[in-house]
Design an enzyme around this catalytic site. Structure first.
Site, mmCIF file in Angstrom:
data_model
loop_
_atom_site.group_PDB
_atom_site.id
_atom_site.type_symbol
_atom_site.label_atom_id
_atom_site.label_comp_id
_atom_site.label_asym_id
_atom_site.label_seq_id
_atom_site.Cartn_x
_atom_site.Cartn_y
_atom_site.Cartn_z
ATOM 1 N N ASP A 1 45.313 14.295 90.744
ATOM 2 C CA ASP A 1 44.791 13.648 89.584
ATOM 3 C C ASP A 1 45.255 14.434 88.572
ATOM 4 O OD1 ASP A 1 43.478 11.792 88.098
ATOM 5 O OD2 ASP A 1 41.451 12.451 88.769
ATOM 6 N N GLU B 1 46.985 8.984 88.924
ATOM 7 C CA GLU B 1 46.429 9.570 90.241
ATOM 8 C C GLU B 1 47.133 8.939 91.406
ATOM 9 O OE1 GLU B 1 42.292 8.851 91.128
ATOM 10 O OE2 GLU B 1 42.299 7.158 89.626
#
Length: 418
Positions: free
Chosen positions: A20, A115
């Site tokens: 992420d 992500e």
């Protein structure tokens, strides 16, 4: 099985990573304006109805969060600097980052612009232990792109995602299979992926505030209260998640919409916004190497009544000219409007790979236009801060509008399971 019966995955554990990017939009902006590092920053259109797209951790310390109304964010963090968003720049970096992930493993499941899940099981012999692979990913993303990221690694997808959340910002957390339940059972129930405010409040009414308490609650009680969702939550509490990384997760549509600072009655202004949104969508289609054979228009009135209309194109396109023309027809077919318009949006649907499908068009104007648009794309990549586009759109954009890429860019778990 939950209380310790080993499964095949336990005997041959997978190595799944959730990567992420940290404060992604803000960090991309800081590449252009490094002198702002350390300041309270908010990425948003500076208008009355705007929402926060991203915030620096300094602004988050004041309580600012993504999707928060900008007016509320200003109250919480009055000294924050508002930075206008640059969606194309974010997507260009995203494409490059995802390409890098593809050099680490073939199994990459992109969740959103910032992500992705990576199945690293087959990379262990080549790249080392899970900790070593995680450190390598973080280091190389920083070196190649100048951006920080957080990595969570586990043998279950949802645990890898929880791990990355717990390790933020700019961190690494590995949860070995042997520590899976200890890690899970130490968490509040709200940490489970898919448990939002409503579900958490209902669980707390039953005296369940931790994952351990959820795991120890009889399944029949949870099923009576929550239906099949109750059984699902209890399985998660025992770490039961056999989902695999699904590579090549493709967008089903690409869209953009705008919420006006003031409700609009002028048909000419609506047509102008259709043109602008069409260029944004077409640029995204070309960047993704895709064409669309369907177009939909969304109109939201002052009282929040929302209308949608759609049309099928004669051939796939990635041309703003074609998208604009079809969307304009859909708007005109709605006839007289009883109320001013609060929001207008366009979505390209029925996506096809390879913009070469445009060769099916016998419209020379479309062919010439797409050539011109490709030139604009090249100029925009070479000079990101330059204003390029049709002359009718090269005007000040500080008039207080909220632009939203309504694409499937910011996917996330739903607030509540089921």
């Amino acid at each position: 099985m939950h209380e310790g019966t080993p499964s095949r995955q336990d005997r041959r554990p997978r190595i799944l990573a959730h990567v992420d990017m940290d404060a992604y939009f803000v960090e991309v902006e800081l590449l252009e304006r490094p002198e702002l590092r350390g300041r309270k920053l908010i990425v948003a259109q500076d208008s009355g109805r705007s929402v926060v797209l991203s915030a620096s951790y300094e602004a988050r310390a004041d309580g600012v969060r993504s999707a928060m109304p900008l007016g509320r964010a200003r109250q919480l963090s009055p000294r924050a600097l508002i930075l206008p968003p640059h969606p194309l720049r974010y997507r260009e970096f995203s494409l490059r980052i995802m390409e890098y992930f593809g050099t680490v493993t073939d199994a990459v499941e992109q969740l959103s612009v910032d992500e992705a899940f990576l199945d690293l099981t087959g990379a262990r012999r080549r790249l080392g232990t899970p900790e070593e692979i995680g450190r390598t990913i973080r280091r190389e993303v920083r070196e190649q792109f100048g951006l920080p990221c957080t990595v969570g690694i586990a043998d279950r997808k949802f645990i890898a995602k929880i791990a990355s959340t717990r390790a933020k910002p700019d961190g690494l957390l590995v949860v070995p299979p042997s520590q899976r339940l200890d890690f899970l059972h130490s968490l509040p129930v709200r940490a489970l992926w898919g448990v939002g405010g409503t579900t958490a409040a209902a669980l707390e009414q039953l005296g369940i505030s931790t994952v351990r308490q959820l795991a120890e609650t009889p399944e029949d009680l949870l099923r009576r209260r929550f239906g099949v969702t109750g059984s699902h939550l209890r399985r998660l509490a025992w770490g039961d998640d056999e989902r695999t990384v699904q590579p090549h997760r493709e967008e089903k549509s690409i869209g953009a919409e705008e919420t006006f600072a003031q409700d609009v009655s002028s048909t000419a202004e609506l047509h102008e916004e259709i043109l602008r949104l069409s260029h944004r969508i077409a640029a995204r289609l070309r960047a993704a190497g895709m064409s669309a054979q369907g177009i939909s228009l969304k109109l939201r009135y002052r009282d929040f009544e929302t209308l949608t209309r759609s049309a099928t194109l004669t051939h796939p396109t990635q041309s703003a000219l074609t998208i604009r023309s079809r969307a304009a027809v859909l708007l005109d077919r709605l006839g007289p409007r009883a109320q001013p318009v609060r929001l207008i949006g366009i979505r390209a649907e029925r996506l096809h790979h390879d913009g070469g499908a445009l060769q099916l068009s016998f419209d020379r104007a479309e062919t010439n236009w797409i050539d011109a648009e490709n030139v604009l794309d090249a100029v925009a990549r070479r000079f990101p801060s330059a204003a390029v586009g049709p002359a009718s759109l090269l005007r000040s954009e500080s008039g207080g509008r909220e632009d939203t890429d309504a694409a499937d860019d910011r996917s996330s778990a739903p607030d509540d399971v089921g």
